[in-house]
Design a protein around this motif. Structure first.
Motif, PDB file in Angstrom:
ATOM      1  N   SER A 120      45.699  30.871  34.606  1.00 38.40           N
ATOM      2  CA  SER A 120      44.287  30.728  34.951  1.00 38.40           C
ATOM      3  C   SER A 120      43.578  32.082  34.862  1.00 38.40           C
ATOM      4  O   SER A 120      44.219  33.144  34.900  1.00 38.40           O
ATOM      5  CB  SER A 120      44.133  30.163  36.362  1.00 38.40           C
ATOM      6  N   GLU A 121      42.283  32.034  34.761  1.00 38.08           N
ATOM      7  CA  GLU A 121      41.476  33.260  34.687  1.00 38.08           C
ATOM      8  C   GLU A 121      41.638  34.102  35.951  1.00 38.08           C
ATOM      9  O   GLU A 121      41.731  35.328  35.898  1.00 38.08           O
ATOM     10  CB  GLU A 121      40.008  32.906  34.463  1.00 38.08           C
ATOM     11  N   ALA A 122      41.696  33.430  37.107  1.00 32.89           N
ATOM     12  CA  ALA A 122      41.868  34.161  38.364  1.00 32.89           C
ATOM     13  C   ALA A 122      43.218  34.864  38.425  1.00 32.89           C
ATOM     14  O   ALA A 122      43.307  36.018  38.865  1.00 32.89           O
ATOM     15  CB  ALA A 122      41.724  33.197  39.550  1.00 32.89           C
ATOM     16  N   SER A 123      44.274  34.193  37.972  1.00 35.82           N
ATOM     17  CA  SER A 123      45.609  34.811  37.949  1.00 35.82           C
ATOM     18  C   SER A 123      45.629  36.014  37.030  1.00 35.82           C
ATOM     19  O   SER A 123      46.187  37.060  37.370  1.00 35.82           O
ATOM     20  CB  SER A 123      46.660  33.807  37.473  1.00 35.82           C
ATOM     21  N   LYS A 124      45.040  35.853  35.863  1.00 40.20           N
ATOM     22  CA  LYS A 124      44.995  36.962  34.900  1.00 40.20           C
ATOM     23  C   LYS A 124      44.243  38.154  35.477  1.00 40.20           C
ATOM     24  O   LYS A 124      44.689  39.294  35.378  1.00 40.20           O
ATOM     25  CB  LYS A 124      44.356  36.512  33.596  1.00 40.20           C
ATOM     26  N   ARG A 125      43.132  37.884  36.115  1.00 37.87           N
ATOM     27  CA  ARG A 125      42.334  38.966  36.709  1.00 37.87           C
ATOM     28  C   ARG A 125      43.105  39.683  37.822  1.00 37.87           C
ATOM     29  O   ARG A 125      43.095  40.905  37.911  1.00 37.87           O
ATOM     30  CB  ARG A 125      41.022  38.417  37.244  1.00 37.87           C
ATOM     31  N   LEU A 126      43.781  38.912  38.671  1.00 41.42           N
ATOM     32  CA  LEU A 126      44.580  39.496  39.743  1.00 41.42           C
ATOM     33  C   LEU A 126      45.656  40.419  39.168  1.00 41.42           C
ATOM     34  O   LEU A 126      45.822  41.560  39.619  1.00 41.42           O
ATOM     35  CB  LEU A 126      45.228  38.400  40.585  1.00 41.42           C
TER      36      LEU A 126
ATOM     37  N   ASP B  43      45.762  41.801  36.126  1.00 42.09           N
ATOM     38  CA  ASP B  43      45.129  42.940  35.442  1.00 42.09           C
ATOM     39  C   ASP B  43      44.680  43.994  36.452  1.00 42.09           C
ATOM     40  O   ASP B  43      44.857  45.199  36.235  1.00 42.09           O
ATOM     41  CB  ASP B  43      43.927  42.482  34.610  1.00 42.09           C
ATOM     42  N   ASN B  44      44.097  43.552  37.561  1.00 47.22           N
ATOM     43  CA  ASN B  44      43.677  44.489  38.611  1.00 47.22           C
ATOM     44  C   ASN B  44      44.875  45.217  39.207  1.00 47.22           C
ATOM     45  O   ASN B  44      44.819  46.428  39.447  1.00 47.22           O
ATOM     46  CB  ASN B  44      42.925  43.756  39.732  1.00 47.22           C
TER      47      ASN B  44
ATOM     48  N   ASP C 231      38.952  45.554  45.010  1.00 43.21           N
ATOM     49  CA  ASP C 231      39.678  44.563  44.213  1.00 43.21           C
ATOM     50  C   ASP C 231      41.036  45.071  43.714  1.00 43.21           C
ATOM     51  O   ASP C 231      42.025  44.343  43.765  1.00 43.21           O
ATOM     52  CB  ASP C 231      38.843  44.120  43.015  1.00 43.21           C
TER      53      ASP C 231
ATOM     54  N   SER D  96      44.521  43.491  44.944  1.00 39.33           N
ATOM     55  CA  SER D  96      45.353  42.835  43.940  1.00 39.33           C
ATOM     56  C   SER D  96      46.760  43.414  43.929  1.00 39.33           C
ATOM     57  O   SER D  96      47.748  42.677  43.859  1.00 39.33           O
ATOM     58  CB  SER D  96      44.724  42.982  42.545  1.00 39.33           C
TER      59      SER D  96
ATOM     60  N   GLU E 227      54.999  39.934  33.777  1.00 42.62           N
ATOM     61  CA  GLU E 227      53.999  40.887  34.252  1.00 42.62           C
ATOM     62  C   GLU E 227      54.720  42.133  34.756  1.00 42.62           C
ATOM     63  O   GLU E 227      55.527  42.070  35.679  1.00 42.62           O
ATOM     64  CB  GLU E 227      53.150  40.270  35.364  1.00 42.62           C
TER      65      GLU E 227
END
Length: 131
Positions: A2-8, A10-11, A52, A56, A92
């Motif tokens: 999901s976009e939220a998982s990817k953002r977490l 990446d952060n 953030d 994260s 990851e």
């Protein structure tokens, strides 16, 4: 993913510090992860002004510590010969590095590069911690 998982993730990867806030992870009945418990903890840090990237990283770091503790508990209760780390989560880098460092202190660790643990594959002869 999901976009939220990817953002977490990446952060967390962009975080340059050494330590994040301690996020609580708890198991419900049946050894299933209670995601709301973790979300509550993370939200309290966010409301307190944690940025953030730091938050994260704390989510990732605390999850690695949670996994290590669970594996140590399983070793105590049932005994283990080794731990196999596989699945897309360990693709990851931050999660893999932190988790491997913690688990390898007390256990032999193997990596299964050919068969990821996901909804498509099945595990036989193993104790599966449902997360």
């Amino acid at each position: 993913m999901s976009e939220a998982s990817k953002r977490l993730l990446d952060n967390a990867a962009a975080f340059k510090g050494k330590k994040g806030p301690r996020i609580d992870y708890k198991l419900k009945e049946g050894r299933k992860l209670d995601p709301l418990w973790s979300v509550r903890t993370a939200m309290s840090f966010r409301l307190a002004g944690v940025d953030d990237l730091t938050l994260s990283f704390g989510v990732v770091e605390s999850f690695s510590e949670f996994l290590s503790t669970m594996i140590d508990d399983i070793q105590t209760d049932m005994g283990l010969d080794a731990v196999v780390m596989c699945g897309s989560l360990f693709g990851e880098k931050k999660i893999l590095q932190k988790t491997h460092l913690l688990i390898a202190k007390n256990h032999v660790v193997y990596f299964n590069k050919n068969l990821p643990m996901d909804e498509i594959n099945t595990v036989f002869g193993a104790l599966l911690l449902a997360l």
